[in-house]
Design an enzyme around this catalytic site. Structure first.
Site, PDB file in Angstrom:
ATOM      1  N   ALA A 153       7.514  -8.819  -0.081  1.00  0.00           N
ATOM      2  CA  ALA A 153       7.601  -7.370  -0.274  1.00  0.00           C
ATOM      3  C   ALA A 153       6.672  -6.639   0.690  1.00  0.00           C
ATOM      4  O   ALA A 153       7.061  -5.648   1.322  1.00  0.00           O
ATOM      5  CB  ALA A 153       7.262  -7.007  -1.718  1.00  0.00           C
ATOM      6  N   TYR A 154       5.466  -7.125   0.797  1.00  0.00           N
ATOM      7  CA  TYR A 154       4.471  -6.526   1.686  1.00  0.00           C
ATOM      8  C   TYR A 154       4.942  -6.568   3.138  1.00  0.00           C
ATOM      9  O   TYR A 154       4.896  -5.574   3.862  1.00  0.00           O
ATOM     10  CB  TYR A 154       3.151  -7.281   1.519  1.00  0.00           C
ATOM     11  CG  TYR A 154       2.003  -6.777   2.346  1.00  0.00           C
ATOM     12  CD1 TYR A 154       1.255  -5.674   1.934  1.00  0.00           C
ATOM     13  CD2 TYR A 154       1.631  -7.425   3.521  1.00  0.00           C
ATOM     14  CE1 TYR A 154       0.179  -5.226   2.680  1.00  0.00           C
ATOM     15  CE2 TYR A 154       0.557  -6.989   4.267  1.00  0.00           C
ATOM     16  CZ  TYR A 154      -0.172  -5.892   3.848  1.00  0.00           C
ATOM     17  OH  TYR A 154      -1.241  -5.451   4.604  1.00  0.00           O
ATOM     18  N   SER A 155       5.428  -7.728   3.552  1.00  0.00           N
ATOM     19  CA  SER A 155       5.908  -7.898   4.918  1.00  0.00           C
ATOM     20  C   SER A 155       7.081  -6.978   5.217  1.00  0.00           C
ATOM     21  O   SER A 155       7.163  -6.364   6.297  1.00  0.00           O
ATOM     22  CB  SER A 155       6.309  -9.353   5.155  1.00  0.00           C
ATOM     23  OG  SER A 155       6.894  -9.522   6.423  1.00  0.00           O
TER      24      SER A 155
END
Length: 251
Positions: A153-155
């Site tokens: 999700a962060y990426s």
């Protein structure tokens, strides 16, 4: 060296109460700026304001409360003054395998790292365009450059921020509103410690890929942001700038 001065400038820094955001705030204040740090945790903001001194103000606000962003911008400009610089630095972390990440968890990370960034950038752009000046800095990540486990999700959000920047640059450059993106490498911060503090193999692997074998400091990002926000970077627009100690080139 006057081109690096931020004397007379006002900067809003989301996530300014700790970590990279706090490092940027310190650098900007040293360069003469007045800074408004923004975050959800008022206690943390108060502590940071005490540390930063008289040229720092704070405002407790949840950037993921998207419906309230327009009012936040209006109130900030009315009560605190004209905002010259916006730093989108608010962040959260989710360390989880992709197949175990739920839709709601994925969306929560995107809300912090992407949707709020768009909303804030859009609303501050609306007041910068008539003034024909403004600087906006996004904070991406080296996960937008290389694949890493357990940060799907962060990426995704940090990669999307780069596309957001490029699209908005194509629209706002004509109005002298500059937007650039910094991609921090592994910087000493509460978020880094949360991600790798109890994962020695991950920490060892990361350090092995950094040529200098050490993590960066928040002020390293602050200095890069100062360059991009000041007149020293007045012809820099739409740049994706890794500050990673050579990690991407050290593989």
């Amino acid at each position: 060296m006057k081109v690096f001065s931020l004397q007379g400038k006002k900067a809003v820094i989301t996530g300014g109460g700790s970590g990279i955001g706090l490092g940027i705030a310190k650098t900007f204040i040293a360069a003469g700026a007045q800074v408004l740090i923004v975050g959800r945790n008022e206690e943390k903001l108060i502590d940071a304001q005490r540390e930063l001194g008289a040229n720092c103000s704070y405002k407790a606000f949840d950037v993921t409360d998207l419906d309230k962003v327009p009012n936040f911008v209006t109130e900030t400009e009315t009560s605190w003054g004209q905002v010259d610089i916006l730093i989108n630095c608010a962040g959260t972390h989710l360390k989880k395998n992709a197949v175990e990440t739920s839709d709601s968890e994925f969306l929560q990370v995107l809300n912090v790292h992407l949707l709020s960034v768009f909303a804030l950038t859009r609303e501050f752009s609306k007041v910068m365009i008539p003034r024909q000046q403004g600087v906006i800095i996004m904070i991406s990540s080296m996960t937008a450059v290389m694949g890493m486990k357990q940060v799907v999700a962060y990426s995704t959000a940090k990669t999307a921020v780069v596309g957001l920047m490029r699209s908005m640059v194509s629209e706002l450059a004509i109005d002298n509103v500059r937007i650039n993106t910094i991609a921090p490498g592994w910087i000493e911060s509460p978020m880094l410690h949360k991600a790798i503090g109890n994962d020695l193999p991950r920490k060892t692997k990361i350090l092995s890929r950094i040529p200098s074998s050490k993590f960066g400091q928040p002020e390293d990002i602050g200095n890069a942001a100062l360059y991009l926000a000041s007149d020293a970077g007045k012809y820099v627009n739409g740049v994706f700038l890794p500050i990673d100690g050579g990690a991407a080139g050290g593989f």
